[in-house]
Enzyme design. Structure first.
Site, PDB file in Angstrom:
ATOM      1  N   ALA A  71       0.860  -1.190   0.000  1.00 37.49           N
ATOM      2  CA  ALA A  71       0.000   0.000   0.000  1.00 37.49           C
ATOM      3  C   ALA A  71       0.889   1.229   0.000  1.00 37.49           C
ATOM      4  CB  ALA A  71      -0.903  -0.009   1.229  1.00 37.49           C
TER       5      ALA A  71
ATOM      6  N   VAL B  26       4.536  -1.257   3.300  1.00 36.82           N
ATOM      7  CA  VAL B  26       4.426   0.172   2.979  1.00 36.82           C
ATOM      8  C   VAL B  26       5.268   0.472   1.744  1.00 36.82           C
ATOM      9  CG1 VAL B  26       4.803   2.524   3.793  1.00 36.82           C
ATOM     10  CG2 VAL B  26       4.012   0.755   5.390  1.00 36.82           C
ATOM     11  N   LYS B  27       4.605   1.013   0.752  1.00 36.06           N
ATOM     12  CA  LYS B  27       5.247   1.303  -0.533  1.00 36.06           C
ATOM     13  C   LYS B  27       5.602   2.783  -0.590  1.00 36.06           C
ATOM     14  CE  LYS B  27       4.128   0.092  -5.349  1.00 36.06           C
ATOM     15  NZ  LYS B  27       2.967  -0.306  -6.192  1.00 36.06           N
ATOM     16  N   VAL B  28       6.869   3.072  -0.879  1.00 34.75           N
ATOM     17  CA  VAL B  28       7.325   4.465  -0.926  1.00 34.75           C
ATOM     18  C   VAL B  28       8.078   4.714  -2.232  1.00 34.75           C
ATOM     19  CG1 VAL B  28       7.499   4.587   1.592  1.00 34.75           C
ATOM     20  CG2 VAL B  28       9.516   4.019   0.238  1.00 34.75           C
TER      21      VAL B  28
END
Length: 215
Positions: A57, A83-85
Site C-alpha cells: 500500500a 508500505v510502498k514508498v
C-alpha cells in the site's frame, strides 16, 4: 519466482487467489482511484481475501515525515501490509525509519541499479524496478532486473526484487531468468500465462475423441 497481482480490484484478486498461485498484492494510488473506493477500506477487504501474504500500500505524502506517519497508519491496518514508498531521498529516510520499527517496505519507481542499491542499504524489504516503462522509452528494463540481481548476489543483499510494470508473458519468463524474486502482474497477464493454442487444440481433440467413443 513468486507471483503478486497488481490491482486494487477485489474480483480480480479473488480470481487469482482461487488459482492457488497468489503470493501477494501490489496496489498504488492510481489503481485505487480507478475503483472509486476508500483506500483503507479497500486494503482491509484485500487483506481479508488473501490472508497473510504481502499487500503493498503506497503512501501519498512526498516528505519524509509524512511518509513515516502514513506508513505507520497503513501498517496498523493489518500485519501483512507492506508500505510502498517512492524512490526519493525522502523515501529513503522513510524506509530507514519504518524498517527500524520492523515495518516491511517496498521502494517503487526504480529505474536504475543505483536506486535499487540505495533502497536496499536503507533497509527496504523489496525494490520494484519498472520494466515496461523503461521499454517504453527504448531502454532495457529486463537488463535492469538482471543487473540488480547480480549486485544483490555479489554483496549478499537480502532485499527482494519485484519485477513491476509487467505487460506480457515474455516479461514474466524473462524476469524469472533475470533473477527477479517476484513478478507483480495484472489479472489479464496472469490469465494469458495459462494459455497456448496447442493447449486449446489438445482439449478440443480430447473432447472430440471422447464424444466419438461414446457413440
Amino acid at each position: 519466482m513468486r507471483f503478486f497481482i497488481d490491482t486494487a480490484n477485489v474480483e480480480d484478486i479473488k480470481k487469482a487467489h482461487k488459482m492457488g498461485i497468489l503470493d501477494g498484492v501490489t496496489t498504488n494510488p492510481s489503481l485505487v482511484a480507478k475503483e472509486g473506493v476508500d483506500f483503507h477500506t479497500r486494503l482491509r477487504e484485500i487483506c481479508e481475501i488473501v490472508g497473510d501474504v504481502s499487500v503493498s500500500a503506497e503512501v501519498i505524502a512526498l516528505d519524509a515525515e509524512g511518509m513515516i506517519r502514513e506508513g505507520k497508519e497503513l501498517a496498523q491496518i493489518a500485519p501483512n501490509i507492506t508500505v510502498k514508498v517512492p524512490m526519493t531521498p525522502a523515501g529513503l529516510e522513510a524506509v530507514a525509519a519504518l524498517s527500524k520499527e520492523n515495518i516491511t517496505t517496498n521502494v517503487t519507481l526504480i529505474f536504475n541499479p543505483n536506486q535499487a542499491l540505495l533502497a536496499a542499504r536503507a533497509g527496504a524489504t523489496y525494490v520494484s524496478p519498472f520494466l515496461g516503462r523503461l521499454d517504453d522509452i527504448g531502454q532495457d528494463g529486463m537488463g535492469l532486473v538482471e543487473t540488480i540481481a547480480q549486485i544483490f548476489v555479489i554483496h549478499d543483499i537480502p532485499t527482494q526484487i519485484i519485477a513491476a510494470s509487467v505487460r506480457n508473458p515474455v516479461h514474466v519468463t524473462n524476469a524469472a531468468l533475470a533473477g527477479a524474486d517476484i513478478a507483480t502482474i495484472p489479472l489479464n497477464v496472469i490469465e494469458s500465462l495459462t494459455q497456448h493454442p496447442l493447449t486449446t487444440q489438445g482439449i478440443e481433440r480430447f473432447l472430440a475423441d471422447w464424444e466419438k467413443a461414446q457413440q
